[in-house]
Scaffold this motif. Structure first.
Motif, PDB file in Angstrom:
ATOM      1  N   GLU A  54      49.848 -52.325 -33.092  1.00  0.00           N
ATOM      2  CA  GLU A  54      51.008 -52.967 -32.793  1.00  0.00           C
ATOM      3  C   GLU A  54      51.514 -52.580 -31.369  1.00  0.00           C
ATOM      4  O   GLU A  54      51.793 -53.828 -30.596  1.00  0.00           O
ATOM      5  N   LEU A  55      51.530 -51.282 -30.932  1.00  0.00           N
ATOM      6  CA  LEU A  55      51.855 -51.173 -29.486  1.00  0.00           C
ATOM      7  C   LEU A  55      50.941 -51.853 -28.479  1.00  0.00           C
ATOM      8  O   LEU A  55      51.559 -52.505 -27.610  1.00  0.00           O
ATOM      9  N   LEU A  56      49.782 -51.909 -28.650  1.00  0.00           N
ATOM     10  CA  LEU A  56      48.731 -52.396 -27.773  1.00  0.00           C
ATOM     11  C   LEU A  56      48.851 -54.039 -27.718  1.00  0.00           C
ATOM     12  O   LEU A  56      48.664 -54.509 -26.646  1.00  0.00           O
ATOM     13  N   LEU A  57      49.297 -54.601 -28.833  1.00  0.00           N
ATOM     14  CA  LEU A  57      49.099 -56.077 -28.902  1.00  0.00           C
ATOM     15  C   LEU A  57      50.337 -56.861 -28.497  1.00  0.00           C
ATOM     16  O   LEU A  57      50.363 -58.010 -28.096  1.00  0.00           O
ATOM     17  N   THR A  58      51.685 -55.962 -28.585  1.00  0.00           N
ATOM     18  CA  THR A  58      52.976 -56.698 -28.229  1.00  0.00           C
ATOM     19  C   THR A  58      52.842 -57.261 -26.977  1.00  0.00           C
ATOM     20  O   THR A  58      52.901 -56.203 -26.358  1.00  0.00           O
ATOM     21  N   PRO A  59      53.189 -58.241 -26.852  1.00  0.00           N
ATOM     22  CA  PRO A  59      53.600 -58.773 -25.474  1.00  0.00           C
ATOM     23  C   PRO A  59      54.734 -58.005 -25.131  1.00  0.00           C
ATOM     24  O   PRO A  59      55.780 -57.844 -25.758  1.00  0.00           O
ATOM     25  N   ARG A  60      54.949 -57.637 -23.666  1.00  0.00           N
ATOM     26  CA  ARG A  60      56.019 -56.976 -23.180  1.00  0.00           C
ATOM     27  C   ARG A  60      56.182 -57.072 -21.679  1.00  0.00           C
ATOM     28  O   ARG A  60      55.269 -57.725 -21.103  1.00  0.00           O
ATOM     29  N   GLN A  61      57.681 -56.898 -21.236  1.00  0.00           N
ATOM     30  CA  GLN A  61      57.863 -57.289 -20.140  1.00  0.00           C
ATOM     31  C   GLN A  61      57.198 -56.290 -18.965  1.00  0.00           C
ATOM     32  O   GLN A  61      56.706 -56.454 -17.987  1.00  0.00           O
ATOM     33  N   GLU A  62      57.285 -54.973 -19.431  1.00  0.00           N
ATOM     34  CA  GLU A  62      56.670 -53.843 -18.600  1.00  0.00           C
ATOM     35  C   GLU A  62      55.063 -53.920 -18.465  1.00  0.00           C
ATOM     36  O   GLU A  62      54.319 -54.004 -19.272  1.00  0.00           O
ATOM     37  N   PRO A  63      54.714 -53.829 -17.207  1.00  0.00           N
ATOM     38  CA  PRO A  63      53.134 -53.990 -16.868  1.00  0.00           C
ATOM     39  C   PRO A  63      52.407 -52.718 -17.730  1.00  0.00           C
ATOM     40  O   PRO A  63      53.044 -51.748 -17.399  1.00  0.00           O
ATOM     41  N   VAL A  64      51.607 -52.839 -18.426  1.00  0.00           N
ATOM     42  CA  VAL A  64      50.674 -51.892 -18.953  1.00  0.00           C
ATOM     43  C   VAL A  64      49.358 -51.514 -18.104  1.00  0.00           C
ATOM     44  O   VAL A  64      48.737 -52.296 -17.906  1.00  0.00           O
ATOM     45  N   ALA A  65      49.644 -50.428 -17.719  1.00  0.00           N
ATOM     46  CA  ALA A  65      48.389 -49.780 -16.839  1.00  0.00           C
ATOM     47  C   ALA A  65      47.149 -49.840 -17.907  1.00  0.00           C
ATOM     48  O   ALA A  65      47.185 -49.566 -18.783  1.00  0.00           O
ATOM     49  N   VAL A  66      46.100 -50.124 -16.997  1.00  0.00           N
ATOM     50  CA  VAL A  66      44.860 -49.983 -17.857  1.00  0.00           C
ATOM     51  C   VAL A  66      44.251 -48.769 -18.373  1.00  0.00           C
ATOM     52  O   VAL A  66      44.032 -48.610 -19.602  1.00  0.00           O
ATOM     53  N   MET A  67      44.759 -47.582 -17.638  1.00  0.00           N
ATOM     54  CA  MET A  67      44.349 -46.289 -18.131  1.00  0.00           C
ATOM     55  C   MET A  67      45.290 -45.775 -19.424  1.00  0.00           C
ATOM     56  O   MET A  67      44.734 -45.349 -20.490  1.00  0.00           O
ATOM     57  N   THR A  68      46.587 -46.584 -19.438  1.00  0.00           N
ATOM     58  CA  THR A  68      47.153 -46.443 -20.709  1.00  0.00           C
ATOM     59  C   THR A  68      46.677 -47.204 -21.725  1.00  0.00           C
ATOM     60  O   THR A  68      46.736 -46.619 -22.940  1.00  0.00           O
ATOM     61  N   GLU A  69      46.397 -48.242 -21.498  1.00  0.00           N
ATOM     62  CA  GLU A  69      45.710 -49.184 -22.657  1.00  0.00           C
ATOM     63  C   GLU A  69      44.351 -48.440 -23.374  1.00  0.00           C
ATOM     64  O   GLU A  69      44.201 -48.347 -24.388  1.00  0.00           O
ATOM     65  N   LEU A  70      43.645 -47.947 -22.063  1.00  0.00           N
ATOM     66  CA  LEU A  70      42.319 -47.113 -22.624  1.00  0.00           C
ATOM     67  C   LEU A  70      42.790 -46.136 -23.549  1.00  0.00           C
ATOM     68  O   LEU A  70      42.049 -45.899 -24.285  1.00  0.00           O
ATOM     69  N   LEU A  71      43.609 -45.278 -23.019  1.00  0.00           N
ATOM     70  CA  LEU A  71      43.866 -43.937 -23.712  1.00  0.00           C
ATOM     71  C   LEU A  71      44.474 -44.123 -25.308  1.00  0.00           C
ATOM     72  O   LEU A  71      44.393 -43.551 -26.359  1.00  0.00           O
ATOM     73  N   MET A  72      45.358 -45.494 -25.181  1.00  0.00           N
ATOM     74  CA  MET A  72      45.908 -45.810 -26.529  1.00  0.00           C
ATOM     75  C   MET A  72      44.846 -46.213 -27.363  1.00  0.00           C
ATOM     76  O   MET A  72      44.958 -45.885 -28.741  1.00  0.00           O
ATOM     77  N   LEU A  73      43.692 -47.075 -26.842  1.00  0.00           N
ATOM     78  CA  LEU A  73      42.797 -47.550 -27.638  1.00  0.00           C
ATOM     79  C   LEU A  73      41.911 -46.225 -28.281  1.00  0.00           C
ATOM     80  O   LEU A  73      41.251 -46.305 -29.326  1.00  0.00           O
ATOM     81  N   PHE A  74      41.821 -45.131 -27.034  1.00  0.00           N
ATOM     82  CA  PHE A  74      40.935 -44.234 -27.766  1.00  0.00           C
ATOM     83  C   PHE A  74      41.721 -43.247 -28.492  1.00  0.00           C
ATOM     84  O   PHE A  74      40.952 -42.542 -29.532  1.00  0.00           O
ATOM     85  N   ALA A  75      42.970 -43.272 -28.380  1.00  0.00           N
ATOM     86  CA  ALA A  75      43.718 -42.426 -29.515  1.00  0.00           C
ATOM     87  C   ALA A  75      44.004 -42.919 -30.912  1.00  0.00           C
ATOM     88  O   ALA A  75      43.453 -42.273 -31.872  1.00  0.00           O
ATOM     89  N   ALA A  76      43.864 -44.317 -30.874  1.00  0.00           N
ATOM     90  CA  ALA A  76      43.654 -45.053 -32.291  1.00  0.00           C
ATOM     91  C   ALA A  76      42.262 -44.766 -32.827  1.00  0.00           C
ATOM     92  O   ALA A  76      41.821 -44.725 -33.942  1.00  0.00           O
ATOM     93  N   ARG A  77      41.173 -44.880 -31.970  1.00  0.00           N
ATOM     94  CA  ARG A  77      39.750 -44.491 -32.254  1.00  0.00           C
ATOM     95  C   ARG A  77      39.507 -43.405 -32.636  1.00  0.00           C
ATOM     96  O   ARG A  77      38.755 -42.997 -33.858  1.00  0.00           O
ATOM     97  N   ALA A  78      40.151 -42.124 -32.251  1.00  0.00           N
ATOM     98  CA  ALA A  78      39.854 -41.086 -32.832  1.00  0.00           C
ATOM     99  C   ALA A  78      40.621 -40.569 -33.955  1.00  0.00           C
ATOM    100  O   ALA A  78      39.737 -40.275 -34.997  1.00  0.00           O
ATOM    101  N   GLN A  79      41.508 -41.277 -34.331  1.00  0.00           N
ATOM    102  CA  GLN A  79      42.189 -41.114 -35.651  1.00  0.00           C
ATOM    103  C   GLN A  79      41.325 -41.889 -36.829  1.00  0.00           C
ATOM    104  O   GLN A  79      41.155 -41.475 -37.812  1.00  0.00           O
TER     105      GLN A  79
END
Ligand code: TMP
Length: 212
Positions: A54-79
């Motif tokens: 949800e956090l990854l896909l929700t459109p937001r005003q704040e720009p999302v750094a690619v590293m943040t996106e990557l780490l969130m994807l891998f946090a989800a993947r680890a779980q």
């Protein structure tokens, strides 16, 4: 460890290529083997990982750094790996996953410009060399896929990207398929649903036949 079971299958492709329809069809085809089938997806697949999705896909005003996106994807993947995929494979089930690590190479590396080495390091840390045994890549021209995706209600943060982004996603997937050898099977998804299903069935039957 998936190499021991040979039952970890992922489905990949850009937007609007028909992943959902084909996922249901593949699940049905796997159930016919008589073994249990766990159908899951990334990002997501556990309650916590779905919250990260949800956090990854929700459109937001704040720009999302690619590293943040990557780490969130891998946090989800680890779980997802620890709680769902690994135990399911260990119990003898098939695991059918809607997207997995190849998506990260297509979206975060090829389309967003993250270094492949950074992704490979995280992949090693989180999965310790495990990968799908078979990946079906549904491929079609980007303009066609986007026409289909447009028919849906609201665009998520990824779907809001421009055509050039999805061209890089497609090129990334195809380059990865070219390097992966037998593991990634490219399926022309631009035909009718019946044609695509038939092509999926050919790949799947061949794979299951080789395991038997
Ligand atoms: P979906 O459209 O298949 O539900 O996937 C959600 C979005 O997440 C899709 O636009 C692709 C994106 N994604 C990545 O960017 N990297 C990844 O590693 C994964 C698994 C998905």
């Amino acid at each position: 460890m998936s190499h021991l079971t040979q039952r970890f299958i992922s489905l990949e492709g850009g937007e609007g290529v028909g992943k959902s329809t084909n996922l249901a069809f593949i699940a049905e085809r796997l159930r016919a083997t008589g073994l249990p089938v766990v159908v899951t997806r990334e990002p997501g697949g556990t309650p916590l990982a779905e919250e990260l999705r949800e956090l990854l896909l929700t459109p937001r005003q704040e720009p999302v750094a690619v590293m943040t996106e990557l780490l969130m994807l891998f946090a989800a993947r680890a779980q997802h790996w620890q709680q769902v995929i690994k135990p399911a494979l260990e119990s003898g089930a098939w695991v059918l996953c809607d997207r997995f690590v190849d998506a990260t190479y297509a979206y975060q590396v090829s389309a967003r410009g993250m270094s492949a080495d950074a992704v490979a390091s995280l992949e090693q840390l989180v999965l310790q060399g495990a990968e799908p045994d078979l990946t079906l890549l549904l491929d079609m021209p980007v303009s066609e896929g986007m026409q289909r995706a447009k028919a849906r209600a609201a665009f998520d943060r990824f779907e809001q990207e421009q055509l050039a982004f999805f061209e890089r996603v497609r090129a990334g997937y195809l380059a990865r398929a070219a390097q992966a050898g037998e593991r990634i099977r490219v399926i022309d998804a631009s035909g009718s649903l019946a044609q695509v299903k038939a092509a999926v069935d050919v790949e799947l039957s061949a794979y299951i036949g080789r395991l038997a």
